[in-house]
Design an enzyme around this catalytic site. Structure first.
Site, PDB file in Angstrom:
ATOM      1  N   SER A 172      -0.554  -2.638  11.041  1.00 26.08           N
ATOM      2  CA  SER A 172      -0.136  -3.878  10.385  1.00 26.08           C
ATOM      3  C   SER A 172       0.211  -4.977  11.406  1.00 26.08           C
ATOM      4  O   SER A 172      -0.644  -5.366  12.178  1.00 26.08           O
ATOM      5  CB  SER A 172       1.021  -3.563   9.448  1.00 26.08           C
ATOM      6  OG  SER A 172       1.301  -4.667   8.632  1.00 26.08           O
ATOM      7  N   HIS A 377      -1.543   0.454   2.311  1.00 32.55           N
ATOM      8  CA  HIS A 377      -1.085  -0.054   3.609  1.00 32.55           C
ATOM      9  C   HIS A 377      -0.282   0.962   4.418  1.00 32.55           C
ATOM     10  O   HIS A 377      -0.462   1.117   5.620  1.00 32.55           O
ATOM     11  CB  HIS A 377      -0.243  -1.304   3.354  1.00 32.55           C
ATOM     12  CG  HIS A 377      -0.091  -2.183   4.546  1.00 32.55           C
ATOM     13  ND1 HIS A 377      -1.151  -2.806   5.167  1.00 32.55           N
ATOM     14  CD2 HIS A 377       1.010  -2.558   5.259  1.00 32.55           C
ATOM     15  CE1 HIS A 377      -0.706  -3.523   6.191  1.00 32.55           C
ATOM     16  NE2 HIS A 377       0.598  -3.388   6.262  1.00 32.55           N
TER      17      HIS A 377
END
Ligand SMILES: *[C@@H]1O[C@H](CO)[C@@H](O)[C@H](O)[C@H]1NC(C)=O
Ligand SMILES: *[C@@H]1O[C@H](CO)[C@@H](O)[C@H](O)[C@H]1NC(C)=O
Ligand SMILES: *[C@@H]1O[C@H](CO)[C@@H](O)[C@H](O)[C@H]1NC(C)=O
Length: 408
Positions: A172, A377
């Site tokens: 990320s 994610h």
């Protein structure tokens, strides 16, 4: 998602209502285990290093010099630096233990493993020139993490190990900051062997991440909302919130959904393949504290649909950048060997936005879509299948690179 946001706000408001609440006095080193302690608890050797950046931030970087299963500890090993995402810290790559944790997997594969921590998180909340209460202590976004912190950590690691280059893995924001470094400090591309971007938020125009979409009208462009929130600590890891999370998430199965919501807020809308037994530990170590500007900078990426420097408003932009609009990062400068991995259920780093990248990147080695359509994610770190789906692949590519060098 919105529910999660309200929940956090309620939590922070509750905390603030307590007399002894001070968001700045909050480094609970005694309350939780450090990354080094977590590593040692599994029988791996651990080291804790402090890296000072040119602007005075002291970054705590952890190291697993070698796996206990590899007996010649002193041997020279290839190096990997692993970098966490937003709201996170070095602990995230350790929580799922030696079987599935990326840091342990790399050590077992013969690597010298380093775990970075960005300025402002609970391990790196110190500056030799500025008190943590100084209004400008928190004046940074992932631009500074990428253009100052990553280079400082890389230089330090290469000096200690005597290596010329290292592998890099980011999750990320650990990818966003890598893209910043590669384009803004292009001289660092030569110090990278391979770089693995797990769920990279770069262009964000198509993000469905609820927190970003919901707040974009207020924070997407410079204005009163941004000015009020700018340059502050956001969601600090403090003892009050810590205690609340510890009690609620550790002992109360009924409150699991509450804890899930906390994880969601940090990880995006898909709880998908998350190993639920890790939730209490995730909640214990996250959110690890960020500057509000990091979140605002992401929201700006969504609003502008561009990957560019922080938008301070045209007057300040002129002062800082010499132009009214923030300049875009030039991805064409990123010459290091890049491997991109994305999931179809990831709202923050989604396929549409990632599909803009290949034609802009000069040295893209891999664009990998995780076949499981439910991959979200956080799954890149915490999914039950993460070793098989991600870690083994990343490590195989690193080894192939190192074996290629040895042959030549
Ligand atoms: C979830 O994580 C725990 C703690 O590391 C581990 O013991 C367990 O095997 C994992 N569960 C699955 C299904 O992989
Ligand atoms: C901050 O870092 C400096 C330099 O490493 C060190 O001397 C000091 O003790 C640190 N302060 C805190 C509060 O950790
Ligand atoms: C969404 O993704 C498409 C395809 O990559 C891109 O053309 C578009 O600019 C992105 N952003 C928005 C807001 O549509």
């Amino acid at each position: 998602m919105l529910r999660g946001t309200l929940l956090i706000l309620a939590l922070v408001a509750t905390a603030a209502a307590f007399d002894d609440f001070d968001p700045f006095i909050d480094i609970p080193f005694k309350a939780i285990k450090t990354s080094a302690e977590r590593i040692e608890a599994h029988g791996y050797p651990a080291e804790s290093h402090f890296v000072e950046t040119p602007d005075g931030y002291v970054l705590n970087v952890f190291r697993i010099p070698h796996s206990p299963s590899l007996n010649n500890g002193a041997q020279q090993r290839p190096v990997v630096l692993i970098m966490h995402g937003l709201f996170s810290c070095s602990d995230c790559f350790l929580l799922n233990g030696p079987e599935d944790g990326l840091a342990y997997n790399y050590a077992d594969a013969g690597y010298d493993v380093w775990l970075g921590n960005a300025r402002g998180n609970l391990y790196s909340r110190n500056n030799t020139r500025r008190d943590v209460k100084h209004p400008y202590f928190w004046k940074f976004s992932w631009h500074e993490i990428g253009s100052i912190d990553l280079p400082a950590m890389i230089d330090y690691i290469l000096e200690v190990t005597g290596e010329k280059a290292l592998h890099y893995v980011g999750h990320s924001q650990g990818c966003t900051s890598f893209f910043v470094m590669g384009s803004y400090r292009p001289e660092y591309n030569d110090k990278i062997k391979t770089s693995h971007m797990l769920a990279p938020p770069v262009f964000m125009g198509n993000t469905t991440e609820g927190l970003i979409v919901a707040t974009a009208p207020v924070f997407g462009t410079p204005g009163l909302g941004t000015t009020l929130l700018e340059n502050q600590v956001f969601l600090p890891q403090n003892q009050f919130i810590q205690r609340l999370l510890d009690t609620t998430c550790s002992n109360q199965p009924l409150l699991l959904s509450y804890c899930k919501t906390l994880a969601l807020l940090w990880g995006g809308p898909e709880i998908g393949n998350l190993n639920a037994t890790l939730l209490p530990q995730i909640a214990e170590t996250h959110p690890a504290g960020i500057s509000s500007n990091q979140a605002i900078h992401f929201i700006q990426s969504y609003a502008s649909n561009e990957f560019r420097l922080y938008d301070w408003g045209s007057r300040k932009n002129l002062e800082y950048y010499g132009v009214a609009e923030p300049p875009p990062y030039d991805l064409g400068q990123i010459t290091s060997e890049l491997y991109l991995y994305y999931g179809l259920a990831d709202g923050s780093a989604n396929k549409q936005d990632i599909s803009r990248l290949p034609e802009l990147l000069p040295n893209l080695a891999l664009l990998h879509e995780v076949p499981d359509p439910t991959w979200g994610h956080l799954d890149f770190i915490f999914a039950t299948e993460v070793k098989k789906v991600i870690n083994d692949m990343v490590i195989d590519y690193s080894k192939a690179y190192d074996e290629g060098i040895n042959k030549n």
